[in-house]
Write a protein that holds these residues in place. Sequence first.
Motif, PDB file in Angstrom:
ATOM      1  N   SER A   1       0.849  -1.193   0.000  1.00 31.70           N
ATOM      2  CA  SER A   1       0.000   0.000   0.000  1.00 31.70           C
ATOM      3  C   SER A   1       0.881   1.239   0.000  1.00 31.70           C
ATOM      4  CB  SER A   1      -0.920   0.027   1.231  1.00 31.70           C
ATOM      5  OG  SER A   1      -1.555   1.297   1.342  1.00 31.70           O
ATOM      6  N   THR A   2       0.763   2.047  -1.066  1.00 27.69           N
ATOM      7  CA  THR A   2       1.528   3.289  -1.125  1.00 27.69           C
ATOM      8  C   THR A   2       0.941   4.352  -0.201  1.00 27.69           C
ATOM      9  OG1 THR A   2       0.226   4.114  -2.996  1.00 27.69           O
ATOM     10  CG2 THR A   2       2.180   2.823  -3.508  1.00 27.69           C
ATOM     11  N   TYR A   3      -0.325   4.212   0.131  1.00 28.34           N
ATOM     12  CA  TYR A   3      -0.994   5.181   1.018  1.00 28.34           C
ATOM     13  C   TYR A   3      -0.643   4.908   2.482  1.00 28.34           C
ATOM     14  CZ  TYR A   3      -4.684   7.909   3.258  1.00 28.34           C
ATOM     15  OH  TYR A   3      -5.376   8.795   4.046  1.00 28.34           O
ATOM     16  N   ASN A   4      -0.796   3.650   2.906  1.00 31.34           N
ATOM     17  CA  ASN A   4      -0.483   3.294   4.293  1.00 31.34           C
ATOM     18  C   ASN A   4       0.986   2.954   4.502  1.00 31.34           C
ATOM     19  OD1 ASN A   4      -3.126   3.587   5.401  1.00 31.34           O
ATOM     20  ND2 ASN A   4      -3.712   1.675   4.385  1.00 31.34           N
ATOM     21  N   LYS A   5       1.746   2.900   3.401  1.00 29.05           N
ATOM     22  CA  LYS A   5       3.186   2.640   3.438  1.00 29.05           C
ATOM     23  C   LYS A   5       3.482   1.331   4.181  1.00 29.05           C
ATOM     24  CE  LYS A   5       4.526   7.392   2.645  1.00 29.05           C
ATOM     25  NZ  LYS A   5       3.220   7.709   2.029  1.00 29.05           N
ATOM     26  N   LYS A   6       2.821   0.299   3.678  1.00 29.29           N
ATOM     27  CA  LYS A   6       2.949  -1.041   4.254  1.00 29.29           C
ATOM     28  C   LYS A   6       3.193  -2.068   3.162  1.00 29.29           C
ATOM     29  CE  LYS A   6      -0.390  -0.697   8.107  1.00 29.29           C
ATOM     30  NZ  LYS A   6      -1.640  -1.326   8.602  1.00 29.29           N
ATOM     31  N   ILE A   7       3.937  -3.101   3.518  1.00 29.05           N
ATOM     32  CA  ILE A   7       4.068  -4.302   2.685  1.00 29.05           C
ATOM     33  C   ILE A   7       3.688  -5.487   3.558  1.00 29.05           C
ATOM     34  CG2 ILE A   7       5.612  -5.744   1.302  1.00 29.05           C
ATOM     35  CD1 ILE A   7       7.471  -3.257   1.094  1.00 29.05           C
ATOM     36  N   GLY A   8       2.870  -6.372   3.033  1.00 29.73           N
ATOM     37  CA  GLY A   8       2.515  -7.597   3.736  1.00 29.73           C
ATOM     38  C   GLY A   8       2.799  -8.803   2.862  1.00 29.73           C
ATOM     39  N   LEU A   9       3.249  -9.869   3.481  1.00 28.38           N
ATOM     40  CA  LEU A   9       3.569 -11.101   2.747  1.00 28.38           C
ATOM     41  C   LEU A   9       3.232 -12.289   3.635  1.00 28.38           C
ATOM     42  CD1 LEU A   9       6.559 -11.744   0.465  1.00 28.38           C
ATOM     43  CD2 LEU A   9       6.141 -13.374   2.308  1.00 28.38           C
ATOM     44  N   LEU A  10       2.580 -13.294   3.046  1.00 31.46           N
ATOM     45  CA  LEU A  10       2.138 -14.466   3.802  1.00 31.46           C
ATOM     46  C   LEU A  10       2.971 -15.684   3.437  1.00 31.46           C
ATOM     47  CD1 LEU A  10      -0.277 -15.041   5.823  1.00 31.46           C
ATOM     48  CD2 LEU A  10      -1.361 -16.206   3.901  1.00 31.46           C
TER      49      LEU A  10
END
Length: 284
Positions: free
Chosen positions: A64-73
């Motif tokens: 997310s460029t807005y929340n500045k997050k990366i998630g990976l499962l």
Amino acid sequence: MCIVFIYVGSNDADSEYKLILISNRDEFYDRPSQNMSPWEEDVNIYGGRDLQTGCEGGTWLALSTYNKKIGLLLNLPGVHKDNAKSRGKVVENYVKGDIKLISFVDSMKQHFQECNEFVLVAVEFGCVIINVIPTVQTYNNGNNELKQWHDQYLGFSNSLPDQPLTKVEAGKCKLQDACNKYKKINNKDKLIEELIAVLKSEKSNLPDPQLEERRPQIFKELSSIFVKIPKARYGTRTHTIILLTKTGEMDIIEMSMKSPIDPLEPTWNNVTFSWHTQHKNSKQ
């Protein structure tokens, strides 16, 4: 089986990169999926989509460029619960929300305990202007542990985060070599070439007692960073590279096998998305 390696360069004065993340997605070749792209419902989110029935259109990796997050499962093989809930929306719900990982885990804890075991790798890379150091955390529902990591080089795969597979340790060394050689933005093409070589490494990393215990039938085939099991129509089918410079320039590079997949002679689709993180700051 999947794998991810992370370099946090904020405290490396010689490096022009704030964050580098590289990942392989290992999956059955015939499992339907959508490649990396901005999502229709929120163009600030980039990710693939799992189109398998019952997976709720979830994703294995999203940014997310807005929340500045990366998630990976990451899957934790070995334990299968009866009537387990889908893990498909874990990454999506994390990157879409504006809350920190600890609050997200608290809000989803009951659901997580009803899912088969997994590791969520969460990166919050913050604002470039005030030079926020990226935060790398993991949560796994196997032992309900949330942990923040402070090492410059990190790696995670299909084991408990503090019990890395042998190929994870090998890959971290390869990542370090690449990042040490190509720290400057004007060498980006060479850096990407080296990072792809890391992800395509077919060298076996044995012995690995933990991998042998978790996957006794195919531990040899799974001991390399790049996995290829043609008879099972299973293996590495997507490479993802995320680069974030200290000045806020971000690139996502993804290479995915084109369906229908011929594992012996695959055709690869390549896509690149580039922007400045300070220009992606409004919800759309």
